[in-house]
Each structure stands twice: as C-alpha cells, then as structure tokens.
Design a protein around this motif. Structure first.
Motif, mmCIF file in Angstrom:
data_model
loop_
_atom_site.group_PDB
_atom_site.id
_atom_site.type_symbol
_atom_site.label_atom_id
_atom_site.label_comp_id
_atom_site.label_asym_id
_atom_site.label_seq_id
_atom_site.Cartn_x
_atom_site.Cartn_y
_atom_site.Cartn_z
ATOM 1 N N MET A 92 0.824 -1.208 0.000
ATOM 2 C CA MET A 92 0.000 0.000 0.000
ATOM 3 C C MET A 92 0.863 1.265 0.000
ATOM 4 O O MET A 92 1.879 1.324 0.706
ATOM 5 C CB MET A 92 -0.880 -0.009 1.254
ATOM 6 N N CYS A 106 -0.141 2.525 8.046
ATOM 7 C CA CYS A 106 -0.707 2.056 6.790
ATOM 8 C C CYS A 106 -2.231 2.020 6.904
ATOM 9 O O CYS A 106 -2.777 1.397 7.825
ATOM 10 C CB CYS A 106 -0.184 0.660 6.446
ATOM 11 N N PHE A 108 -4.282 0.384 5.199
ATOM 12 C CA PHE A 108 -4.895 -0.861 4.708
ATOM 13 C C PHE A 108 -5.148 -1.847 5.863
ATOM 14 O O PHE A 108 -6.285 -2.234 6.127
ATOM 15 C CB PHE A 108 -3.972 -1.466 3.641
ATOM 16 N N HIS A 109 -4.101 -2.271 6.570
ATOM 17 C CA HIS A 109 -4.285 -3.232 7.667
ATOM 18 C C HIS A 109 -3.620 -2.782 8.955
ATOM 19 O O HIS A 109 -3.391 -3.573 9.866
ATOM 20 C CB HIS A 109 -3.722 -4.607 7.281
HETATM 21 FE FE1 FES Z 1 0.000 -2.026 4.690
HETATM 22 FE FE2 FES Z 1 -1.388 -4.249 4.727
HETATM 23 S S1 FES Z 1 -0.642 -3.201 3.000
HETATM 24 S S2 FES Z 1 -0.760 -3.052 6.396
#
Ligand code: FES
Length: 380
Positions: A92, A106, A108-109
C-alpha cells in the motif's frame, strides 16, 4: 533510430563550439523517456527542494523519483530520511502529499512504522510463522543534504553526494545557500518534455526575444570561456547592470537588501546552475530561486519553484509586501518561457525536426546533452 547507439549522439559529444543539441526524438519519444527515467533519473542524485521546508520531527513530503514513490521525513532525532512509499506488508502507498505525523500508519491493515522506518506495530500477525517485525522496516532510499538542498538517489552503487557535486559548495559559497529560507513554493504543470524547461533556464540567448520588455534590459554578459566544474553540474555566471535580477525594472527601486556578506562585484551578477539531471537554481544579489524537476511523460513535466531569501531579509518590516514584486517577476518569467517551450515541444515532436548547433550563450545546454548522452549510452 537506435536509442542506445553512440552514433545517435556523435554530434552531441563534440566540444560545445562544434556540438549540436540532442536529437529531436529525445524530447518526444516515449521509449526514450522511459530509458532516460531509468538510466538518468534512476541513477543520479536528484535535487528535491530545501531542508527547512521539513523543519520539525514528523514533517514529511511524498514525491516520485524515476517513477518510484518516495517519502522524505524528519525523524525524532532531527535527521532527514527517505523511504520507499510502499508498505512492507502488501505494498500500500503509505502517505500522500505532505504534512506532519508522529508515526507512519498504513491505512490498509494498520501496520505502523516509526519515523526512522522501524516497524512498530502489526495487528493480528501473531500466527504468521517465522515473521520477525525487525526485518520489515521501511525500505530506505539514499538521502543527502548539501547547502540546504535535499538530494535523493535510488542507485545504491552511485558515488556519494559529495563526490556527485564536486566543487558545487565551494563555487556557491559566497551566497550562503545553507542560510537562506524558502518562503514560497509554486507548482507549474507544463506541456513539454522536462529538458526544454531546464535548458531555457540555463541560457541567455533567448532573453532579448522571449522576455522583451520585462527583464531583457538586465544586459547579461556571461563570461567566455564557459566555466569547468568538477561535479555533475553546469553553471553560467554573468555580470549585469546594477540591481537584482529577481525583480522587473519597474520594481527595482523597491528591491530588498543584498545577501549579507555578498562581495560587491557579485551584487551585480547572477549565477545560474543546473545539478544534473534537472535541478536548476539561480542566485543573484538578494535571493536564490530553484526549480525541482519532475518529468511526467515525454511531453509533460511538473516543476516546483522555490524562492529563498536570507533570514535577516525575511525578518525586515514589510518583507511580505516587497516579496510580491519578486513573486510577480518569477511567475512572469516562467509564463513567458512556458509559452515558448510548449510551442517548441510541438516542433520537436515533428518527424522532420532536426537538432542544430549551439551559440556560445547556450553551452550549458550542450553540457546537459553530453551528460544525458553518456548516461544513456553507458546502458548499451
Ligand atoms: Fe499495509 Fe497491509 S498493505 S498493512
């Protein structure tokens, strides 16, 4: 045409008095643009603005160099660092634009990185066999600071920044670049290849025609012979009549004081410098301005203008008001150039376009051409 053949650049590599510009397709061909991105921007120390713009721990900006997304951030220890702007989990893009943060999270997760790149927190990874948080910090990118300018380099095998710049610091020492402060940034999106923009900045030849009535009366007298440098940069120094080259004649009476300590002879001169591949700057009596170069495609570019003054000048009463005359001149100069450059691009894109010889007033254009020719042919 053979993009990598030394034959393509035979005339470019002649001494400047005999040399021709780069072949026209170097300015319009997408395949050459990709090659240049990899062989030139992907290997160079690329200038990306001023350190004082990232003043406090946590201040960051994002950008792309040679198509690679990068974060530049100031750490809690006050060090500037650069990292790949891609999460070590599933890639990401971590940050956008610019701002300030305590940590890099991040979206995303939820992986969280410290400002020095170490991976700090990783939710729900306790069942991942063999996972070691310590080995998944952000991927570092080489960063160096010289004379207040930030440079980044994607090539781990490139020489040090100091070796790349050679005698740059020594030559520009009278201006005290490290003591200047950037007061404003302006972004220009231009419908031309990146090279015409940096080329026109480095030549006096066009002034009389393109800037007629604005600052053509400055009467630049660049010295001959052209200066030789020991670094990956070219420079043009010229004396001119009294006054700052950073205001138009109509505003000359209201100019700012000289850079403290600048010798009297340099107060009627201007030095324009290009750190290869495309980081350009000009220093005159009272200020310095620079353009970051961000190639977008063969026919499109983005440039960020930064304008810098001494701290003492910025602190003087009425600075903001007087600065408007400088900003007006820089914008006017850029727009007058851009009108011509976008038209030049249309000519360069013609299959019938050829490359011509250079005047002694544009030897820096020849220096850039030689640098590019050597970089791309060394890939062959
Ligand atoms: Fe960054 Fe999953 S892509 S935590």
């Amino acid at each position: 045409m053979n993009l990598l053949s030394p034959d393509s650049f035979e005339k470019v590599l002649l001494p400047n008095a005999e040399a021709h510009c780069l072949p026209a397709w170097c300015y319009s061909d997408e395949e050459f643009f990709e090659l240049e991105r990899k062989a030139v921007f992907g290997r160079a120390w690329v200038g990306v603005g001023r350190q004082e713009l990232l003043e406090k721990p946590g201040d960051y900006r994002t950008l792309e160099v040679a198509g690679t997304p990068i974060i530049i951030v100031r750490g809690e220890d006050n060090e500037l660092r650069a990292f790949s702007n891609a999460c070590r989990h599933r890639g990401m893009r971590l940050l956008e634009g610019e701002g300030s943060c305590n940590a890099i999270s991040c979206p995303f997760h939820g992986w969280k990185y410290k400002l020095n790149g170490d991976l700090l927190g990783v939710p729900h990874m306790e069942q991942a066999v063999g996972f070691d948080r310590k080995t998944f910090g952000l991927t570092p990118v080489r960063l160096g600071v010289s004379d207040g300018f930030i440079f980044v380099c994607l090539d781990p095998d490139q020489v040090s920044l100091s070796d790349w710049l050679g005698d740059f610091s020594e030559r520009h020492a009278p201006y005290g670049f490290e003591n200047l402060r950037c007061t404003r940034q302006t972004t220009y999106e231009v419908a031309c290849n990146w090279k015409p923009f940096v080329e026109v900045f480095m030549e006096y030849y066009h002034l009389k025609w393109v800037h007629a009535g604005t600052f053509d009366s400055i009467d630049y007298r660049p010295p001959v012979p052209h200066e030789v440098t020991t670094g990956n940069y070219t420079t043009v120094f010229g004396f001119h009549n009294e006054g700052s080259a950073a205001v138009i004649d109509a505003d000359a009476a209201n100019a700012l004081p000289p850079i403290p300590g600048l010798p009297a002879d340099l107060q009627r001169a201007t030095r324009c410098t290009m750190v290869f591949p495309g980081f350009i700057m000009a220093a005159t009596k009272d200020c310095m301005w620079y353009f970051e170069c961000h190639p977008v495609s063969a026919g499109k570019s983005r440039f960020v203008l930064g304008t810098c003054f001494p701290e003492e000048t910025i602190a003087q009463p009425g600075f903001e008001e007087i600065q408007k005359a400088y900003q007006k001149r820089w914008h006017l100069g850029a727009m007058e150039d851009v009108e011509v450059l976008e038209r030049q691009q249309l000519g360069l894109a013609s299959p019938l376009a050829t490359s011509g010889p250079l005047s002694h007033l544009e030897y820096a254009v020849g220096d850039l051409a030689k640098f590019i020719a050597r970089q791309v042919t060394s890939q062959a």
